[in-house]
Design an enzyme around this catalytic site. Structure first.
Site: not given
Length: 640
Positions: A11, A88, A418
């Site tokens: 990620d 994220h 996600s």
């Protein structure tokens, strides 16, 4: 709780100071761990890794080669290290395996204890995505990260990464995820990927290779009702993350103009506001889009004109985000929006009071497949059902970095596949701890065949869209993930490298391409094998003419002495027979192959009809979703 299992996350990196990565109470790092913690910009390997975050690497060479510019020329902050500038990766990592942290909320909403799916698992961070143009990743970096993760000794890999339609083929290295995951799965590592966020349109699902566990997103039994009290003393409920002060009764206005289209001034994405008539008031607007950008635009326009709030009437979707400066931006559906509009038109001085959002949790809130969640059928190989499974991915509260503009106290409420993906990665870690000998395919089968099709009330699950409808396998695969059910599935549909090569040959890839992917010399049979025989825990027939027969093999992972009988819910107009229809397992017979013959009574081209094939021993229900489309006149020529 996943103790001893290592979850690798590819990620945007990690913010190591987050409390979600504290290692209090953790024992020594597992002996099979062979990875490293790499230092870099504002990341010190001795300070920022611990017994929770046991490894951290970063991969940027591929990105820089493809981007063609220095990293920090985009205007977005970034670190040449595992440190997460985007937030994220911190969010997904903490969702998969974050430690317990009490008294966390988003500005008072969703108050409680946060934890990852496997809070005692260890985390290995592989930063492959960079804070440029919203977050970009190079396939070369992804492939290198897979290679390192495999050698490092991870048990599960979690990738909340997608690309765009059209998809690269399974053998194209520009899809680094398909290639890398093939090798990871061959080493016994389950790879969990997001289905992407291009729903509710059909054929938008990504990460479609059969060796990948592909995750769609659903809502959960939590809502944030926001009271809207009109001057006629009627209170209506919208949805928002509004945590500011109650507005008090303020003027309420809907922008209208004279002419052919009087409603044009009240479109949220193109508001025509007169500052004199809007100042100090709440504005009602309507939009036919569900994009977050429209809500942000309307909120900004109303604030700029001196308004004190905005009510957005739109097609319902439950993913929410707060507007800047705690400005009240409340979403309602068209029905409630129309009631508010009629109130405005019926009174000379309409007023409204907007109250802060509340948190509601309970069975009365039925989970749904999220509007944005990408849908099947699979655009590469429609006979391979995708997505596989669905998990919560809407308004997920998890850790993030301080550079994230929507965070509160180090935590943020985000939505997307996600966010759903690491829920399943955490669950896979729990299953791996309980069943260390299960293959990635066995774990996928256990999740798919035990998933929930109905909510706790017994009512079927819906899928958001135009219009909202009952969810089918192209929306949610087997259903919403059922962690405890998957620990004891009874039977599993197992697969290994031979099955994956069967798939690659069935799709029609050439021998040299397959050999390059697999790293061994492969020669496909002269007669192309049937893709319908890939041993999936689902059956999808995209072009049934008259009749077809396919095979499946189930392996008993329950009581050695077991008898299973088949129960069929046939799709409309489809006749299904199974041979044998009783499976008898004992200490000598652990796996049994059966044949499924599917025939259609339709004599015209149809859409997909859905059903199920379930094996039951009275305790377990091993349910496979069935999807069948009759295609008398084919839409393409298939030489298979």
């Amino acid at each position: 709780m996943g103790d001893g299992v290592i979850i690798g996350v590819l990620d945007t990196g990690i913010w190591p100071e987050s409390k979600s990565f504290n290692d209090e109470g953790f024992g020594p790092i597992p002996s099979q761990w062979k990875g490293v913690c790499e230092s870099g910009q504002q990341f010190n390997n001795t300070m920022h890794c611990n017994r929770k975050v046991i490894g951290a690497r970063w991969f940027v060479d591929g990105f820089l080669a493809e981007y063609g510019h220095p990293l920090n020329t985009s205007g977005n902050q970034e670190f040449l290290s595992p440190r997460d500038a985007n937030g994220h990766g911190t969010h997904t990592s903490s969702t998969a395996g974050g430690s317990f942290v009490g008294n966390v909320s988003y500005k008072g909403l969703a108050l409680g204890t946060v934890r990852g799916g496997a809070p005692h698992a260890r985390l290995a961070i592989y930063k492959v995505c960079w804070n440029v143009l919203g977050g970009q990743c190079s396939s070369a970096d992804i492939l290198k990260a897979f290679d390192e993760a495999i050698n490092d000794g991870v048990h599960v890999l979690s990738l909340s990464i997608g690309s765009s339609i059209p998809l690269f083929s399974d053998i194209d290295e520009r899809d680094g995820i398909a290639t890398g995951s093939f090798h990871a799965v061959a080493k016994g590592i389950t790879v969990v990927c997001g289905a992407s966020n291009d729903g509710p349109q059909a054929q938008t699902v990504q990460n479609t290779a059969p060796w990948i566990l592909t995750v769609a997103a659903s809502t959960m039994d939590r809502a944030f009702p926001t009271p809207i009290t009109l001057g006629n003393n009627k209170t209506l409920l919208g949805q928002a993350l509004f945590t500011g002060k109650e507005t008090g009764f303020s003027g309420l206005v809907y922008p209208e103009v004279s002419g052919l289209d009087p409603n044009s001034a009240g479109q949220c994405e193109a508001l025509s506001l007169d500052q004199t008539s809007v100042a100090g008031k709440v504005v009602l607007c309507f939009t036919s889009t569900v994009r977050r950008a429209t809500i942000i635009s309307a909120s900004s326009d109303v604030q700029a004109a001196g308004g004190v709030g905005v009510i957005i009437a739109k097609n319902p979707s439950d993913n929410l985000a707060a507007c800047s400066n705690d400005f009240p931006c409340i979403e309602v559906d068209y029905e409630i929006g129309t009631r508010i509009l009629y109130y405005i038109r019926s009174t000379r001085l309409p007023v409204v009071n907007l109250s802060p959002s509340k948190t509601f949790v309970g069975e009365a809130v039925l989970a749904k497949v999220a509007y944005f969640s990408s849908r099947g059928p699979n655009s590469i190989a429609p006979a391979i059902l995708k997505p596989d499974i669905t998990a919560p991915g809407v308004n997920i509260l998890a850790a993030t970095g301080p550079l994230n503009r929507v965070m509160d106290g180090g935590y943020a409420m985000l939505s997307g596949t996600s966010m759903a993906t690491p829920h399943v990665s955490g669950i896979v870690a729990l299953l791996k701890a309980l069943h260390p000998d299960w293959s990635p395919a066995a774990i996928k089968s256990a999740l798919v065949t035990t998933a929930w099709r109905n909510g706790p009330s017994g009512l079927p699950i819906f899928a958001e869209g135009f219009p909202k409808k009952l969810a089918d396998p192209f929306d949610f695969g087997g259903g919403i993930v059922n962690p405890n059910g998957a620990t004891d599935p009874g039977l599993v549909y197992d697969m290994g490298a031979t099955d994956h090569i069967h798939y690659l040959c069935a799709v029609g890839y050439n021998n040299s391409a397959i050999s390059q992917l697999t790293g061994q010399s492969i020669v496909c049979p002269s007669e192309r094998p049937s893709i319908l025989d890939v041993n999936l825990p689902s059956i999808t027939i995209p072009n049934l003419r008259n009749s077809t027969t396919l095979t499946r093999t189930v392996t008993n992972v329950g009581a050695p002495e077991s008898i299973y009988r088949v129960v069929i819910e046939p799709p409309i107009g489809v006749v299904i027979t199974v041979n044998p229809d009783v499976l008898v397992f004992n200490s000598m017979t652990k796996s049994i192959t059966f044949k499924v013959t599917v025939s259609s009574t339709h004599h015209v081209n149809t859409g997909y009809y859905f059903g199920s094939l379930t094996w039951t021993d009275g305790v377990h229900e091993v349910r496979s979703p069935l999807s069948v489309r009759t295609e008398i006149i084919q839409s393409y020529v298939d030489d298979n």
